[in-house]
Write an enzyme that holds these catalytic residues in place. Structure first.
Site, PDB file in Angstrom:
ATOM      1  N   ASN A 222     -29.636  10.722 -10.055  1.00 47.78           N
ATOM      2  CA  ASN A 222     -28.970  12.028  -9.941  1.00 47.78           C
ATOM      3  C   ASN A 222     -28.949  12.692 -11.311  1.00 47.78           C
ATOM      4  OD1 ASN A 222     -26.395  11.288 -11.370  1.00 47.78           O
ATOM      5  ND2 ASN A 222     -26.375   9.795  -9.706  1.00 47.78           N
ATOM      6  N   PHE A 336     -13.327   9.335 -10.864  1.00 43.72           N
ATOM      7  CA  PHE A 336     -13.751  10.732 -10.763  1.00 43.72           C
ATOM      8  C   PHE A 336     -14.120  11.008  -9.311  1.00 43.72           C
ATOM      9  CE2 PHE A 336     -14.447  13.140 -14.741  1.00 43.72           C
ATOM     10  CZ  PHE A 336     -13.940  12.214 -15.635  1.00 43.72           C
TER      11      PHE A 336
END
Ligand code: CTP
Length: 429
Positions: A222, A336
């Protein structure tokens, strides 16, 4: 950030205060006094319209310095004031800032002393807007504010309340004390004088993107740059923590003074984290870890023999959940949540499901937020019942400071025992 007990870290710090035309111009006197009390040496610049509301003499008397309105004016002692003034200051504050000056700054227009000063300055800029609610909420103003935030300008959002014009809504200049506090925080960060409020803590943090191999030359990954995680690692080290970073692939530069271990796949990262965890007192999962990997990684390069191929994926280890599931009372666990919809609800659910102490949520669909950006906008949700902290769009280095403020706050609390966690229904099933 926690205030340093001695005020003299700000002694002699050179601050420029720009004042624009608006009723709130009188409040700039309080901002000036607050900065001076902290030890700063403040010089004032005013727009021509500001002088309609308050006389430059007020600020001259308070600052003991010539107040620059027009650098072409015959009484100006410095013929190139916008250069000398702007390049000697360590912080430029605009309070109050009008929609007009925000528009000029955003578009690089330099047609008066204050706008020229903004362009010529390399110092951090703090803007405290004040205007009518409709002007503040106008798409043009919003666009300009977003653009300036993306340029690294820090805003103190105006307060809600009754305006001088009678309307009720956001647009009132933030309280002078808040403006002064924000200025102190910026000066503290930029001057490198940082409170050692993480001394004795051992931070273990995952950073960057994982790579899940398909074959010897290809992988699934990613866009994570590692910038947010590295910013936290750097800020934590400066605040006294011993920092270990387990990094996947990153494009941002790793900070100095930290222990850096590379672990590219989710499995490698999991193993590296578990190995380092016994030492840690704080764990932050800032890495964008793949949730799935190819069930089989080909030993040789996959050839394009077929018109289409199907790749079976299997779940990776959830590093963060496994760390939290250890239920160590001496370990603070923070995750997160990169979301594209229902940001806060999804983040809250993740906080509960993964049994975390806090979660940092961001809406990665928004411009300037999340992966591969210099800035970020986040909401820190902690499970101790404190209201979520919304951190508006700002450079990731500043976001890191605010996240660590919450870490310090949570660390100061006595963590509940494992037993209490079960009773409170928060223990992971
Ligand atoms: N994380 C992790 N290991 C994984 C996946 C995620 O440690 N295999 C951590 C990330 O570092 C981050 C948090 O979990 O701190 C959230 O990751 P995210 O992918 O946003 O959430 P998921 O739990 O994977 O849930 P979903 O994909 O459904 O949003």
């Amino acid at each position: 950030m926690a205030q340093d007990t001695s005020q003299n870290v700000f002694q002699g710090k050179k601050v420029a205060l720009g004042i624009c035309g608006g009723i709130a111009a009188y409040k700039a006197a309080e901002v000036l006094r607050g900065l001076q009390k902290a030890g700063c040496a403040v010089r004032v610049a005013m727009t021509a319209r500001a002088c309609e509301f308050v006389q430059p003499l007020t600020f001259r008397a308070l600052s003991g310095e010539h107040v620059v309105v027009d650098d072409y004016a015959p009484d100006n002692p410095d013929p190139i004031a916008h250069i000398t003034f702007s390049q000697t200051v360590e912080l430029l504050i605009i309070a109050p800032a009008t929609a007009n000056i925000i528009g000029k700054f955003a578009n690089g227009i330099a047609d008066d002393f204050l706008s020229s000063t903004y362009l010529a300055s390399t110092a951090p800029v703090l803007i405290a807007p004040a205007m009518n609610t409709s002007m503040w909420e106008h798409p043009a103003t919003k666009r300009n504010v977003e653009r300036l935030k993306a340029d690294g300008v820090i805003f103190i959002e105006p307060d809600d309340g009754e305006m001088a014009c009678g309307t009720i809504g956001p647009g009132r200049l933030s309280e002078p004390e808040r403006i002064v506090a924000a200025a102190m925080e910026i000066l503290q960060t930029t001057s490198g004088v940082v409170v050692q409020d993480l001394a004795g803590e051992k931070l273990l943090i995952t950073v960057g993107a994982t790579r899940e191999p398909l074959d010897p030359v290809r992988f699934l990954s990613n866009n994570s740059s590692g910038r947010m995680g590295f910013a936290i690692a750097d800020a934590a080290r400066k605040r006294g923590a011993k920092v270990s970073v387990i990094a996947g692939s990153t494009t941002a530069e790793a900070p100095a003074g930290i222990a850096l271990i590379r672990a590219f796949s989710a499995a490698e990262m999991h193993a590296a984290v578990m190995n380092a965890l016994p030492e840690a007192s704080i764990f932050i999962g800032a890495a964008a870890v793949a949730d799935y990997r190819p069930a089989q990684s080909a030993q040789q390069k996959i050839k394009k023999t077929d018109t289409e191929i199907t790749i079976k994926l299997e779940r990776t280890e959830d590093i963060l959940a496994d760390v939290a599931a250890l239920n160590r009372d001496d370990l603070l666990v923070i995750g997160f949540a990169a979301e594209t919809e229902n940001v806060l609800a999804n983040a809250r659910e993740k906080l509960r499901r993964k049994n975390l102490d806090a979660i940092v949520a961001n809406d990665v669909m928004r411009e300037g937020v999340g992966f591969n950006t210099i800035t970020n906008e986040v909401t820190v949700i902690s499970r101790d019942g404190k209201a979520p902290i919304h951190v508006p769009l700002m450079p990731k280095t500043n976001v890191a400071t605010i996240i660590l403020d919450q870490v310090v706050r949570l660390r100061a609390r006595v963590k509940p025992t494992s037993h209490q966690r079960v009773v409170n229904g928060r223990k992971k099933a």
